[in-house]
Design an enzyme around this catalytic site. Structure first.
Site, mmCIF file in Angstrom:
data_model
loop_
_atom_site.group_PDB
_atom_site.id
_atom_site.type_symbol
_atom_site.label_atom_id
_atom_site.label_comp_id
_atom_site.label_asym_id
_atom_site.label_seq_id
_atom_site.Cartn_x
_atom_site.Cartn_y
_atom_site.Cartn_z
ATOM 1 N N ASP A 215 0.857 -1.182 0.000
ATOM 2 C CA ASP A 215 0.000 0.000 0.000
ATOM 3 C C ASP A 215 0.894 1.233 0.000
ATOM 4 O OD1 ASP A 215 -2.257 1.697 0.215
ATOM 5 O OD2 ASP A 215 -3.273 0.302 1.550
ATOM 6 N N GLY A 241 4.221 1.212 -2.087
ATOM 7 C CA GLY A 241 4.190 1.410 -3.528
ATOM 8 C C GLY A 241 2.835 1.892 -4.000
ATOM 9 N N ASP A 242 2.710 2.006 -5.315
ATOM 10 C CA ASP A 242 1.507 2.512 -5.968
ATOM 11 C C ASP A 242 0.997 1.437 -6.917
ATOM 12 O OD1 ASP A 242 -0.407 3.782 -7.497
ATOM 13 O OD2 ASP A 242 0.843 5.476 -8.070
ATOM 14 N N PHE A 243 -0.201 0.904 -6.649
ATOM 15 C CA PHE A 243 -0.680 -0.202 -7.488
ATOM 16 C C PHE A 243 -1.026 0.223 -8.903
ATOM 17 C CE2 PHE A 243 -4.559 0.308 -4.507
ATOM 18 C CZ PHE A 243 -5.165 1.287 -5.275
ATOM 19 N N HIS A 261 -13.736 -1.487 -6.621
ATOM 20 C CA HIS A 261 -14.909 -0.606 -6.709
ATOM 21 C C HIS A 261 -14.562 0.879 -6.574
ATOM 22 C CE1 HIS A 261 -16.194 -0.349 -2.146
ATOM 23 N NE2 HIS A 261 -14.928 -0.053 -2.314
#
Length: 364
Positions: A215, A241-243, A261
């Site tokens: 995350d 990190g950045d997904f 969502h």
């Protein structure tokens, strides 16, 4: 006594139906007022102050530094909402529902209630009509940035959001580890898993499994304490990190709880394609989300459709049907295998997909 005619019976039924219909409309029209009353009470600490016993309105007003008569009126409104009872004039106790708004109650919903009644969550709803006309999120028009960007700029609000998400995940964490075979995987990667509430429950239920929690720094802020308290520090790695940029290597099950969502199809496909690059052929993705039926059930009230509108105004995502998930996964290089509902009252379902050997399909 003469029997009632069929016409009289039909008329009485029609009158009862109309009365129930009017009550339904009235409850909905006054719903925003109820939200404001509950939110104000939680921010003031009303339920915490009353505690497991009872309290007089005048005493509460002194403790809270609020106006005595206005405090009594708020307490009676809360009693009318069945969050408090008034066993004698001016004296109040919490009900079973009100107990959930105290931090010392098992299964407390205090953080979740505080967050979802916060003005930050509510103000974009004022522009719902604009969102319906355009199909665009309205949060940015109010705050000048996107929802998660706003959280990043306000650490206290971000911590409150993390706590709310943790509380909202507890029911799923209590059930999901026992309704899916997590034990057949070596390492579960919880993508966007926040403080690790769900991953911790999975690791505790399946001692042979290791975990990676992935995350942003803000999302992971409370995670180390969670795993330390649960005695799992040696079985989990925290990865920042950045997904939207990448997914961490090293897992054979990639878990996405309440992530898909939040975003439109294009951004969801980006998240899933990053996972597709690192998941082994024998691995899987497990999406944990509500799954909308093809039509709205007529015999039950379901807040998932309000959640869908909340996604529209605040973050730009949406709830999806099984058909939507099938198409999204196929475009991202996965094949949907199973959809498993969790036991009621949990509204979430476990959506399992496996890597398509052909790779990602055409862009959505």
């Amino acid at each position: 006594m003469a029997e009632a005619s069929d016409g009289q019976v039909d008329g009485e039924r029609a009158g009862a139906d109309q009365g129930q219909a009017r009550a339904t409309v009235g409850r909905l029209v006054f719903g925003q007022m109820a939200t404001q009353a509950v939110g104000t009470a939680t921010r003031l600490g009303v339920f915490e102050r009353i505690g497991p016993g009872e309290a007089a309105a005048d005493d509460l007003a002194r403790e809270l530094s609020t106006h005595p008569q206005a405090t009594l009126r708020l307490l009676r409104a809360l009693a009318g909402l069945q969050l408090l009872s008034e066993p004698e004039p001016g004296v109040f106790r919490t009900t079973a529902a009100g107990d959930l708004l105290r931090s010392d109650t098992p299964g407390t919903m205090l953080a979740m209630t505080t967050m979802f009644t916060d003005p930050v969550m509510l103000r974009a709803w004022d522009l719902l009509g604009e969102g319906v006309r355009t199909g665009e999120t309205t949060f940015g028009a109010v705050f000048g940035t996107d929802f998660f960007g706003h959280l990043k700029e306000h650490p206290q609000l971000s911590a409150g959001f993390n706590a709310a998400m943790s509380q909202g995940t507890r029911t799923t964490a209590d059930t999901a580890p026992h309704h899916y075979d997590f034990g057949r995987f070596a390492t579960v990667v919880d993508v966007g898993g926040g403080d690790g509430t769900l991953l911790s429950a999975i690791l505790r239920a399946h001692p042979g499994v290791r975990g990676i929690l992935y995350d942003t720094a803000e999302g992971l802020a409370q995670a180390a304490r969670r795993f330390e308290d649960d005695g799992l520090t040696d079985r989990v790695a925290l990865r920042t990190g950045d997904f939207f940029t990448s997914a961490p290597e090293g897992g054979d099950l990639y878990l996405l709880k309440s992530i898909i969502h939040d975003w439109d199809d294009e951004r969801c496909a980006a998240i899933l394609r990053h996972i597709r690059k690192v998941v082994p052929d024998h691995g899987a993705v497990l999406i944990v989300e509500p799954v909308l039926p093809p039509t709205v059930p007529a015999d039950q009230q379901n807040n998932v459709y309000l959640s869908d509108l909340n996604m529209l105004v605040n973050v730009g995502g949406r709830e999806r049907t099984a058909e939507d998930f099938t198409a999204l996964l196929a475009a991202s290089g996965f094949t949907l295998r199973t959809v498993t509902p969790l036991p009621s009252p949990n509204i979430f379902q476990l959506i399992e997909a496996t890597p398509d050997p052909i790779g990602p399909g055409s862009r959505l």
